[in-house]
Design a protein around this motif. Structure first.
Motif, short mmCIF file in Angstrom:
data_model
loop_
_atom_site.label_atom_id
_atom_site.label_comp_id
_atom_site.label_asym_id
_atom_site.label_seq_id
_atom_site.Cartn_x
_atom_site.Cartn_y
_atom_site.Cartn_z
N VAL A 75 0.88 -1.16 0.06
CA VAL A 75 -0.03 -0.02 0.25
C VAL A 75 0.98 1.16 0.04
O VAL A 75 1.88 1.29 0.61
CB VAL A 75 -0.98 0.04 1.33
N PRO A 76 0.71 2.03 -0.90
CA PRO A 76 1.39 3.38 -1.01
C PRO A 76 1.49 4.20 0.49
O PRO A 76 0.41 4.23 0.90
CB PRO A 76 1.21 4.13 -2.12
N TYR A 77 2.50 4.78 0.89
CA TYR A 77 2.44 5.51 2.07
C TYR A 77 2.63 6.89 1.60
O TYR A 77 3.11 7.39 0.57
CB TYR A 77 3.81 5.36 2.77
N SER A 122 -0.31 19.56 -1.53
CA SER A 122 -1.29 19.48 -0.64
C SER A 122 -2.54 19.64 -1.38
O SER A 122 -3.67 19.13 -0.88
CB SER A 122 -1.15 20.04 0.67
N GLY A 123 -2.60 20.45 -2.37
CA GLY A 123 -3.74 21.10 -2.73
C GLY A 123 -4.44 22.37 -2.11
O GLY A 123 -5.67 22.92 -2.56
N ALA A 124 -3.74 22.90 -0.96
CA ALA A 124 -4.01 24.11 -0.38
C ALA A 124 -3.79 25.24 -1.38
O ALA A 124 -3.11 25.38 -2.18
CB ALA A 124 -2.92 24.26 0.75
N ALA A 125 -4.72 26.32 -1.11
CA ALA A 125 -4.47 27.47 -2.06
C ALA A 125 -3.15 28.60 -1.57
O ALA A 125 -2.91 28.98 -2.22
CB ALA A 125 -5.80 28.34 -2.07
N CYS A 163 -4.85 8.79 5.52
CA CYS A 163 -5.31 7.32 5.60
C CYS A 163 -6.17 7.03 4.37
O CYS A 163 -5.83 6.20 3.55
CB CYS A 163 -5.93 7.05 6.70
N LEU A 164 -7.12 7.95 4.13
CA LEU A 164 -8.10 7.82 2.78
C LEU A 164 -6.97 7.83 1.58
O LEU A 164 -7.33 6.91 0.69
CB LEU A 164 -9.09 8.93 2.95
N LYS A 165 -6.22 8.78 1.54
CA LYS A 165 -5.43 8.95 0.27
C LYS A 165 -4.71 7.81 0.11
O LYS A 165 -4.54 7.32 -1.12
CB LYS A 165 -4.47 10.25 0.66
N MET A 166 -4.25 7.01 1.38
CA MET A 166 -3.39 5.77 0.96
C MET A 166 -4.42 4.70 0.61
O MET A 166 -4.02 3.94 -0.39
CB MET A 166 -2.68 5.33 2.20
N ILE A 167 -5.65 4.67 1.00
CA ILE A 167 -6.57 3.48 0.46
C ILE A 167 -6.79 3.85 -0.95
O ILE A 167 -6.88 2.87 -1.60
CB ILE A 167 -7.69 3.69 1.57
N LEU A 168 -6.86 4.95 -1.32
CA LEU A 168 -7.28 5.34 -2.77
C LEU A 168 -6.03 5.05 -3.61
O LEU A 168 -6.42 4.46 -4.75
CB LEU A 168 -7.87 6.80 -2.73
N ALA A 169 -4.74 5.42 -3.21
CA ALA A 169 -3.72 5.05 -3.74
C ALA A 169 -3.57 3.67 -4.28
O ALA A 169 -2.88 3.13 -5.10
CB ALA A 169 -2.45 5.78 -3.23
N ILE A 203 -4.95 9.09 -6.99
CA ILE A 203 -3.89 9.90 -6.43
C ILE A 203 -4.78 11.23 -6.10
O ILE A 203 -5.24 11.89 -7.05
CB ILE A 203 -2.59 10.10 -6.69
N HIS A 204 -5.23 11.57 -4.92
CA HIS A 204 -5.67 13.10 -4.60
C HIS A 204 -5.06 13.63 -3.62
O HIS A 204 -4.66 13.11 -2.66
CB HIS A 204 -7.24 12.57 -3.97
N PRO A 205 -4.98 14.94 -4.13
CA PRO A 205 -4.35 15.74 -3.19
C PRO A 205 -5.19 15.76 -1.69
O PRO A 205 -6.24 15.70 -1.56
CB PRO A 205 -4.48 17.31 -3.62
N THR A 206 -4.45 15.78 -0.73
CA THR A 206 -4.90 15.74 0.73
C THR A 206 -5.81 16.69 1.12
O THR A 206 -7.07 16.23 1.70
CB THR A 206 -3.92 15.49 1.86
#
Length: 204
Positions: free
Chosen positions: A6-8, A38-41, A58-64, A69-72
């Motif tokens: 699982v990607p970290y 991070s996707g922050a402005a 944790c959700l980002k790792m599950i999706l990865a 890949i989704h910015p946190t």
């Protein structure tokens, strides 16, 4: 147990920021050179949120693990719209992760089967993982130093990827070095000292 595969991802864009954050608080994150990922402005938005997004990591790792890949911070904003975080604009505080809205969010947005579990014994985690692939566990953040005795249990989230009758394996979004970040192996009895007996089981 074999490596999880699982990607970290850390809850900080630069995984080595844990010790500076512990020493200086969130202002240390104003020096994170990778904050834009991070996707922050703004870097201020990143610093405000990053100390609260262990659950989103944790959700980002599950999706990865399934190739997404989704910015946190994008995940955090979307989860907030479901009530998973409550933002106080007066004092800039952020409350969450709130489990029930998170479960609705990941089901609606990503098709993940998830369930809040509030009375799970550490010895039952292997059985949980036989039913769903992941368990997001509430632990004390001092679990990065397993030899220490935590002052309490819970308050931080880690992603459990495997467990047997004697050992548990997890990714810690706020580990301070490689050994305390990805595929951390601990005896169940040690994990139990930090574990608040609650979390979210998730099947990708």
């Amino acid at each position: 147990m074999q490596q999880s595969g699982v990607p970290y991802f850390s809850q900080w864009e630069t995984p080595g920021m844990t010790l500076p954050v512990l020493a200086e608080g969130s202002k240390a994150l104003l020096n994170d050179p990778r904050w834009r990922h991070s996707g922050a402005a703004t870097i201020e938005e990143y610093a405000r949120w990053a100390v609260n997004v262990c659950g989103m990591a944790c959700l980002k790792m599950i999706l990865a693990a399934r190739g997404e890949i989704h910015p946190t911070l994008e995940l955090a904003r979307a989860c907030t719209a479901y009530g998973g975080y409550v933002v106080n604009e007066i004092d800039a505080s952020i409350k969450g992760l709130i489990y029930a809205p998170f479960v609705r969010f990941v089901g609606d947005r990503f098709g993940l089967e998830a369930e809040t579990i509030t009375t799970v014994q550490t010895a039952s985690i292997p059985e949980l993982l036989s039913k769903r692939r992941f368990f997001i566990a509430s632990v004390h953040s001092a679990i990065r130093w397993p030899e220490r005795t935590p002052p309490s249990k819970g308050g931080h989230l880690v992603l459990v990827t495997a467990a047997s009758n004697g050992t548990i394996r997890f990714h810690n979004p706020s580990g301070h070095d490689q050994a305390s970040q990805a595929d951390v192996d601990l005896p169940l009895a040690v994990f139990d000292r930090f574990f608040a007996n609650r979390g979210i089981s998730v099947d990708a």
